[in-house]
Scaffold this active site. Structure first.
Site, mmCIF file in Angstrom:
data_model
loop_
_atom_site.group_PDB
_atom_site.id
_atom_site.type_symbol
_atom_site.label_atom_id
_atom_site.label_comp_id
_atom_site.label_asym_id
_atom_site.label_seq_id
_atom_site.Cartn_x
_atom_site.Cartn_y
_atom_site.Cartn_z
ATOM 1 N N HIS A 1 0.839 -1.200 0.000
ATOM 2 C CA HIS A 1 0.000 0.000 0.000
ATOM 3 C C HIS A 1 0.876 1.252 0.000
ATOM 4 O O HIS A 1 1.871 1.316 0.725
ATOM 5 C CB HIS A 1 -0.911 0.013 1.231
ATOM 6 C CG HIS A 1 -2.059 0.965 1.122
ATOM 7 N ND1 HIS A 1 -1.892 2.335 1.158
ATOM 8 C CD2 HIS A 1 -3.396 0.752 0.990
ATOM 9 C CE1 HIS A 1 -3.072 2.926 1.044
ATOM 10 N NE2 HIS A 1 -3.991 1.999 0.935
ATOM 11 N N GLY B 1 4.957 21.396 12.255
ATOM 12 C CA GLY B 1 6.166 20.625 12.502
ATOM 13 C C GLY B 1 7.316 21.009 11.592
ATOM 14 O O GLY B 1 7.221 21.915 10.760
#
Length: 548
Positions: free
Chosen positions: A84, A166
């Site tokens: 995935h 961040g």
């Protein structure tokens, strides 16, 4: 009554093989008060686990952070591989409004989570979906995740790809996280006995972006990829349906069937990853019922049909109470999820409540309950006629009559509680204190709105009753004559329900301030009452003429 605020969170963590890690993240979620972990769906080949939990806005953020802290300690992306696409240990963390919350409120939740996640763990966080606000080039998951983990270090150096929260620095063990708000995304896999290449070929035909060469696929709001599951020795078309109202599950399945047949490869069923909205399965049920000319009333039976037609239990049993989000949230019988405690309770409890020294539940609730029973009796007689050899010539007529009667019976049940709720809201608004002109204006507005609701509930009961007289007349004329007393009782119940609702409309109209609204409501109620009286007389005369 204030609607409970519920948000669903569906974080995808990049670990689907180490059960200890999977369980640790689960326990972190379970440890947060006010949150229910509904589903944990690991995939060894994808090396990914999808968690589904629900809770209040405040609790859902705490649970997502608790899960992320555990993943930060236990997952190392430098050693990760799987089929995935992924870019981080906590790859994506979407928030979905379930009830009592708006998309805008969910956006605030996603941003709070992203800010706190970045602050606590010092990791880059991107926003997507309805929460994205840095340009159209970073709205969707495929856009943000392009290049995956392996290209993330270089991507973070690009000014176009500075994180929303961040550092811009690459964090090897973590990668990056994407959070945001979206509609229900249905993760749906179609199983094939085929090669990975054949599965992917079908996926390219179906998915919206097609082969990426300007030639679009056949399905809208559809992301798809083909892969092979070694542990199951089978191929899958892995599909994300980002708007199931545009492309429903059954459409994706039927389109895949066409392509598989062209390649001479068999589809052996499908699976839903995580939870699914009830409406999406009922869409599929309606499709197969209509296509095959079936007659199915009960929600449970419709779900059985879909499970069979889509092969949802091929790899593991599909249990509706565990996989349908409305069922997971329901208390008691999930088919009565829209019905309040009075309508869901016993007859004895309702009688006890009505007989108590309280103004509610009162006549409005009783009128709704009696009308529901009247419609149910009509449905019962229809079902005791349909499918029996001696009346089989009337099967088509019974099919057309039973469904509306059956539906009306259950649509009337919520009014048992809603009448009481509307009365309580009006009394509460009337008792509000108001010491200033602005407070008095707010109180007047609240009282006026509550007064209208006390009229609309019984008026809605009358409208539901009015809709079923033609069906009850059909049952009276053609139905099982041995059940004639049930038809007669049903007609009287519906007429009584209409009278009871009319009386409640009339008394509550005194509280409606707007004269034009009063006149409209009064006129409609009088018309519906007259039609109920005529409908009852007509049904009774049909029965009497049959036995004369």
């Amino acid at each position: 009554m204030t609607e409970k605020q519920i948000i669903e969170c569906v974080p995808n963590f990049s670990e689907g093989r180490d059960q200890a890690v999977i369980d640790a993240i689960s326990e972190a979620v379970r440890g947060v008060s006010g949150v229910r972990l509904l589903d944990v769906d690991p995939g060894p080949s994808t090396n990914r686990t999808v968690y589904t939990f629900v809770g209040s806005p405040a609790a859902i953020v705490e649970a997502a952070l608790a899960a992320a802290r555990t993943a930060h300690r236990l997952i190392d992306m430098t050693r990760h591989s799987g089929s995935h696409p992924r870019m981080g240990a906590l790859d994506v963390c979407p928030f979905i409004p379930v009830c009592g919350v708006t998309v805008a409120e969910c956006v605030k939740v996603a941003k709070e989570f992203g800010r706190r996640l970045a602050g606590e763990l010092d990791v880059p966080v991107f926003l997507y979906g309805d929460a994205a606000d840095k340009g159209d080039h970073r709205k969707t998951m495929p856009q943000i995740r392009a290049g995956e983990y392996e290209s993330l270090e270089k991507k973070l150096q690009d000014p176009q790809w500075q994180p929303d929260f961040g550092p811009s620095a690459f964090v090897p063990r973590w990668g990056a996280t994407v959070t945001g708000v979206r509609k229900f995304l249905i993760a749906y896999n179609i199983n094939l006995i085929a090669t990975k290449e054949q599965a992917h070929r079908i996926a390219l035909n179906l998915r919206t972006q097609g082969r990426g060469n300007g030639e679009v696929g056949r399905l809208q709001n559809c992301q798809a990829i083909g892969w092979y599951l070694e542990e199951r020795n089978m191929a899958q078309i892995s599909i994300n349906l980002t708007d199931f109202d545009v492309t429903p599950i059954h459409v994706a399945y039927e389109e895949a069937l066409k392509d598989a047949a062209a390649l001479n490869v068999p589809i052996t069923g499908s699976e839903i990853v995580g939870l699914v909205p009830l409406r999406s399965l009922l869409q599929a049920a309606d499709y197969y019922i209509d296509r095959e000319g079936l007659f199915i009333l009960e929600e449970e039976h419709k779900l059985q049909l879909v499970i069979n037609r889509l092969g949802l239990s091929q790899l593991a049993p599909f249990v509706p109470k565990e996989r349908i989000i409305e069922y997971c949230l329901a208390e008691g019988d999930p088919s009565l999820r829209s019905v309040g405690p009075l309508g869901r309770g016993s007859v004895a409890a309702l009688v006890r409540g009505v007989a108590a020294r309280t103004a509610a539940p009162g006549g409005g609730s009783v009128a709704a309950a009696v009308a529901a029973l009247g419609s149910a009796l009509g449905a019962m007689v229809g079902q005791l006629t349909y499918g029996k050899r001696q009346w089989e010539e009337h099967d088509a007529a019974m099919r057309s009559a039973i469904a509306p009667l059956h539906r009306a019976a259950f649509e009337l049940l919520p009014a048992i509680d809603n009448d009481t709720i509307a009365f309580s809201k009006y009394m509460s608004a009337s008792r509000q204190s108001a010491s200033t002109a602005s407070e008095e204006a707010l109180k007047e507005a609240a009282v006026a709105q509550a007064a209208i609701e006390t009229v609309l509930v019984p008026l809605g009961v009358m409208r539901s009753i009015d809709a079923v007289w033609p069906q009850l007349a059909k049952v009276a004329a053609l139905g099982n004559i041995n059940c004639r007393s049930d038809v007669q009782v049903g007609a009287r119940c519906l007429e009584t329900g209409a009278w009871g609702a009319f009386y409640n409309v009339s008394i509550n109209l005194d509280n409606v301030i707007d004269e034009s609204q009063r006149l409209l409501f009064s006129s409609e109620a009088e018309t519906l009452l007259k039609k109920a009286q005529d409908g009852c007389r007509h049904v009774l005369s049909i029965v009497e003429n049959r036995i004369a």
